[in-house]
Design a protein around this motif. Structure first.
Motif, short mmCIF file in Angstrom:
data_model
loop_
_atom_site.label_atom_id
_atom_site.label_comp_id
_atom_site.label_asym_id
_atom_site.label_seq_id
_atom_site.Cartn_x
_atom_site.Cartn_y
_atom_site.Cartn_z
N GLU A 198 18.47 -74.78 7.61
CA GLU A 198 17.36 -75.69 7.88
C GLU A 198 16.59 -75.98 6.59
O GLU A 198 16.69 -75.25 5.63
CB GLU A 198 16.42 -75.11 8.95
CG GLU A 198 15.72 -73.82 8.58
CD GLU A 198 16.49 -72.57 9.01
OE1 GLU A 198 17.73 -72.55 8.83
OE2 GLU A 198 15.85 -71.63 9.49
N TRP A 202 10.92 -75.36 7.33
CA TRP A 202 11.12 -74.84 8.69
C TRP A 202 11.61 -73.40 8.71
O TRP A 202 11.72 -72.80 9.77
CB TRP A 202 12.16 -75.70 9.45
CG TRP A 202 11.71 -77.08 9.73
CD1 TRP A 202 10.47 -77.60 9.50
CD2 TRP A 202 12.50 -78.13 10.29
NE1 TRP A 202 10.43 -78.91 9.88
CE2 TRP A 202 11.67 -79.26 10.37
CE3 TRP A 202 13.83 -78.23 10.74
CZ2 TRP A 202 12.12 -80.48 10.88
CZ3 TRP A 202 14.29 -79.43 11.23
CH2 TRP A 202 13.43 -80.55 11.30
N TYR A 203 11.93 -72.90 7.56
CA TYR A 203 12.58 -71.59 7.50
C TYR A 203 11.67 -70.46 7.95
O TYR A 203 10.55 -70.33 7.51
CB TYR A 203 13.07 -71.33 6.08
CG TYR A 203 13.68 -69.97 5.87
CD1 TYR A 203 14.72 -69.52 6.69
CD2 TYR A 203 13.22 -69.12 4.86
CE1 TYR A 203 15.28 -68.27 6.50
CE2 TYR A 203 13.79 -67.87 4.66
CZ TYR A 203 14.81 -67.45 5.49
OH TYR A 203 15.36 -66.21 5.31
#
Ligand SMILES: Cc1ncc(C[n+]2csc(CCOP(=O)(O)OP(=O)(O)O)c2C)c(N)n1
Ligand code: SF4
Lengths: 374, 290
Positions: A198, A202-203
Motif C-alpha cells: 500500500e 496508509w501503511y
C-alpha cells in the motif's frame, strides 16, 4: 548434488544462516558458540553481508534488531551467560515484532558454570527469559544436518511470523562432527518477510491482517513510521488505551497459536504400539534412540517422540502420542524443564524423569535402565 | 551566516497524530528537537533517509514527534541499535538522541565503543544533569554537591566530562552548546551530520521539575537564564583560569577530525577484500525507496 563432508554442528549452523540469506551477525565471543561467529566473520563479507563483534551481548542483540529493521536478515549466537544478557532486547524484538534469530549453544549453568560441558538448562529461559508475556519460537536440533536445516527454518519462521526465533543447540550437537550432505541450493526453501504494497500514508506496521502478521517495511524504504517498546497502536505510536493494547496482545499470541500445527514439529519412531514412549530433544534424543534399539532387541515396546520444536510446545502431538502409553520417560540435561510440560499434558504419574546437571551426557544405559524400570 | 526561515513544522512533525507532547511546560528538550529539525532541513536531507533513534527517558521520547524513520529502543542501547542499522544502511543519516543517564550510565559502554569505532552516527546527548523521567535521581553528569532524590545530602560522585570522554574514546567531532543557544546548537548538529564519522553534540539543558525544585534553582525561566549567564565560548574560556571556569559551561567545537576513516567505509573495504562489495551495494540500492 553437494558432496558429503565432515562438518561440525556450529559450522553447519553458520552455513544454514548463509543459505537462509542472513546478512548481518552481531555477537560477542562465548564458548561453546564462538565457532559460529568465526565462520560468519569470514563468510558474511563474501556475500555482501556484515559481521560485527559488539562490546557485549546486550549490544549484540540491539544491533541485530537494528540491522533487521534496516531490511537485513540478522542473527546472533551465544551461550547461557550471554543469552541472559540478551533477554531485555529479545523482549523488545517480540514487542516490536522485528524478525531475528538467536542461537544459544547451551552450556552448563548457572552462572559461568562449566563452559565446555553440555546442558539443556536454557529451555525455560528461552521461553520466559524476558519479562512480560510474549510468544516465542524455539527449535532444538539433534544432528549436524539439523543445525543447518533448523537455522534456515529459524530464519523462515522469524520472517514469516515477525518474531524472535531461538535455536537451542546443546553443546554436544554444536561441537559434534558428522558426515553431512547439505541440500543443494535450489532445494532450500527461503522465505522473506512480507513488505507493504500500500502507499506509505496508509501503511500500518502493526495493523490487523488476515494472517495476523502485518507487512514490515524496512527503514529507508520510503515508509516512515515509529517503533517503540512501549505498548503501541496499529501505527506504532505509544498508547495507554486498553482498547488498543488488548487487540495487539491478542494478535501477537494468536499469530503463533493459530499456527502451532505448522510451527511445532516432532519426529516419531515406533510409537504406534509403544507401551513406553520416550520424549526427548537435542543430543539426548540420540542416546534415547540407542537405548530403544537395545530395548527392542529385548522385545520391549518402546517408541521415541523427538521434539524438534520446543516452543510453542507441541501439546497435541504429545497428547496423541503418549495417551495410550503406560509410561513416558523424559530424559534431559536439566532438572525437568520439558518434563514439566509433558506432565502437564499426560499427568505426572505416568512420567518418569531422567536428569543430569553435572555436565556429563545422559548415556543410553541410563535411559535403558529407566525403560526397564530400574 | 544567513539565517534561514524556520522550516514548516508540518513537514517534519507528526503534528496531527502525536501532540500534545509529554514534556513539562518549559522543558528544554523541545528546543533540541527544533535544532535537529532545522539542521536536517538546512542540509536538505531527504526525510526518508533520516532515522532518529533513542533510548529511554524524557529526552528519548523525542523521536515519536518527528516524521522520520523513528525508533524508541531500550534504556541505554540506542547506539547499539543504531550501529546495526547503520551497517546495513550506510547511506542513511542516523541521529541518536539520548539523555545523560541513557548515554553515559547504562549506555556508557556502547557510547565509548561507538566512538572508538568512529561509526557514522550523530549522537546528541541532552545533558540535564539528572534522570528526568524517573523523577530526579543522580546521573553520571550530576555535579558534585547537587541534591537529587537519590543523593538527598548532595551528590558525591564526580561527573563525566562528556566532551573529554568522547575525544578520548575516538569520536571524530565533539561539540557542546546549550538550549539557550539554539542556533549554535543547530549549527553543531548540522556539522555533526556532515562529518562522516562519529559525532557527539552535548546539548546542555535543565530539568526545572526535578533539579530546579530539589535545589531551589527556580523554574524554567531562571534555569534558562542561568545557561545564558554561566556559559561562555571556548575562545573566552581560554583566557580564564581553572578557578574562574568552575561551574561554567564552555561552548564550542572541541574536536574535529575530518581525516579518520568512518567505520562503514572501513567495512566496505573488508567486503571488497572478501569479494562481496558489489553484492552489498546492490542490496543497499534495492532497499531504496519504493
Ligand atoms: C533497564 C532499565 N533500567 C531502568 C529504567 C528506568 N528509567 C527510565 S528513564 C531512566 C533515566 C532517564 O534519565 P536520562 O537518561 O538522563 O534521561 P532524561 O529523562 O533526563 O531525559 C531510567 C533509569 C528503564 N527504563 N530500563
Ligand atoms: S521531567 Fe525534567 S527533563 Fe523531563 S520533561 Fe520535565 S522538565 Fe523536561
Amino acid at each position: 548434488m553437494t558432496m558429503p563432508r565432515m562438518m561440525q554442528g556450529n559450522e553447519a549452523c553458520a552455513a544454514g544462516a548463509i543459505a537462509a540469506g542472513c546478512l548481518f551477525f552481531g555477537g560477542y565471543p562465548i564458548t561453546p558458540s564462538t565457532d559460529i561467529a568465526e565462520h560468519l566473520a569470514r563468510e558474511l563479507p563474501r556475500v555482501g553481508g556484515v559481521f560485527i563483534q559488539m562490546e557485549d551481548e546486550i549490544a549484540s542483540m540491539a544491533a541485530v534488531i537494528g540491522a533487521s529493521i534496516g531490511g537485513a536478515k540478522a542473527m546472533t549466537a551465544t551461550s547461557g551467560p550471554g543469552f541472559s544478557l540478551m533477554q531485555e532486547n529479545i523482549g523488545y524484538a517480540a514487542m516490536t515484532e522485528v524478525p531475528c534469530v538467536v542461537v544459544n549453544v547451551m552450556r552448563l549453568g548457572p552462572s559461568t558454570g562449566r563452559p565446555t560441558s553440555p546442558s539443556q538448562g536454557d529451555v525455560m529461559q528461552a521461553r520466559w527469559g524476558s519479562h512480560g508475556d510474549h510468544p516465542i519460537i524455539a527449535l532444538a536440533p539433534a544432528s549436524v544436518l539439523e543445525c543447518f536445516e533448523m537455522t534456515v527454518r529459524a530464519f523462515n519462521l522469524s520472517e514469516r511470523y515477525r518474531i524472535p526465533v531461538i535455536v537451542l543447540i546443546d553443546e554436544v550437537v554444536g561441537h559434534m562432527r558428522e558426515k553431512v550432505i547439505l541440500p543443494p541450493r535450489e532445494d532450500i526453501k527461503v522465505l522473506e518477510r512480507l513488505r507493504p504494497s500500500e502507499p506509505p500514508e496508509w501503511y500500518k506496521p502493526y495493523g490487523s491482517s488476515p494472517s495476523d502478521v502485518p507487512p514490515l517495511a524496512p527503514f529507508g524504504s520510503g515508509y516512515r513510521y515509529h517503533i517503540t517498546g512501549l505498548h503501541h497502536d496499529e501505527a506504532g505510536f505509544p498508547t495507554n488505551r486498553v482498547n488498543e493494547v488488548r487487540p495487539w496482545t491478542r494478535r501477537i499470541f494468536r499469530k503463533i497459536k493459530a499456527n502451532v500445527h505448522r510451527i511445532a514439529r516432532c519426529e516419531t519412531d515406533g510409537v504406534e504400539d509403544a507401551r513406553t514412549v520416550i520424549v526427548a530433544y537435542g543430543s539426548v534424543a540420540r542416546a534415547a534412540s540407542e537405548a530403544i534399539k537395545t530395548a527392542r532387541a529385548k522385545r520391549r515396546k518402546v517408541g521415541l517422540l523427538r521434539l524438534q520444536t520446543l516452543w510453542p510446545f507441541p501439546t497435541r502431538t504429545v497428547d496423541a502420542v503418549c495417551r495410550e502409553a503406560r509410561r513416558v520417560i523424559v530424559p534431559e540435561m536439566n532438572l525437568g524443564q520439558m518434563a514439566i510440560e509433558v506432565e502437564r499434558i499426560v499427568g505426572d504419574r505416568k512420567v518418569r524423569r531422567v536428569n543430569r546437571i553435572d555436565g556429563e551426557m545422559i548415556t543410553p544405559r541410563e535411559i535403558l535402565d529407566a525403560i526397564e524400570g530400574k | 551566516m544567513s539565517v534561514k526561515h524556520p522550516p514548516s513544522a508540518y513537514t517534519y512533525l507528526r503534528h496531527k497524530k502525536k501532540f500534545p507532547h509529554v514534556w513539562c511546560p518549559g522543558c528544554g528538550i523541545g528546543i533540541v528537537m527544533g535544532a535537529i529539525i532545522r539542521a536536517v532541513d538546512g542540509l536538505g536531507l531527504d526525510q526518508n533517509h533520516v532515522a532518529i533513534i533513542s533510548g529511554i527517558g524524557c529526552t528519548s521520547r523525542m523521536p515519536v514527534y518527528m516524521d522520520f524513520n523513528t525508533m524508541h529502543t531500550t534504556h541505554g542501547r540506542a547506539l547499539a541499535f543504531a550501529t546495526g542499522l547503520k551497517l546495513v544502511r550506510p547511506d542513511m543519516h542516523i541521529i541518536v538522541v539520548m539523555g545523560d543517564g541513557d548515554a553515559l550510565a547504562i549506555g556508557g559502554n556502547h557510547f565509548i565503543h561507538a566512538a572508538r569505532r568512529n561509526i557514522g552516527l550523530t549522537a546528541v546527548i541532552l545533558n540535564n544533569h539528572i534522570y528526568g523521567m524517573t523523577g530526579g535521581q543522580v546521573s553520571p553528569s550530576t555535579p558534585v554537591g547537587m541534591v537529587a532524590t537519590t543523593a538527598p545530602y548532595g551528590n558525591t560522585d564526580p561527573p563525566f566530562p562528556i566532551t573529554d570522554l568522547s575525544i578520548a574514546a575516538g569520536a571524530a567531532y565533539v561539540a557542546r552548546s546549550t538550549v539557550y543557544h539554539s542556533h549554535e546548537l543547530e549549527k553543531y548538529i548540522r556539522t555533526g551530520l556532515e562529518v562522516p564519522g562519529f559525532a557527539v553534540i552535548e546539548a546542555v539543558s535543565y530539568c526545572h521539575t526535578t533539579v530546579g525544585r530539589l535545589n531551589k534553582l527556580g523554574g524554567a525561566v531562571e534555569m534558562m537564564r542561568n545557561l545564558k549567564e554561566t556559559s561562555l565560548t571556548r575562545r573566552m574560556a581560554e583566557k580564564r583560569s581553572p578557578e574562574e571556569l568552575e561551574g561554567k559551561i564552555v561552548r564550542g567545537v572541541f574536536y574535529h577530525d575530518a581525516c579518520r576513516k568512518e567505520y562503514c567505509a572501513l567495512y566496505q573495504e573488508i567486503q571488497e577484500k572478501a569479494g562481496g562489495a558489489k553484492l552489498a551495494a546492490r542490496r543497499i540500492s534495492s532497499m531504496e525507496m519504493v
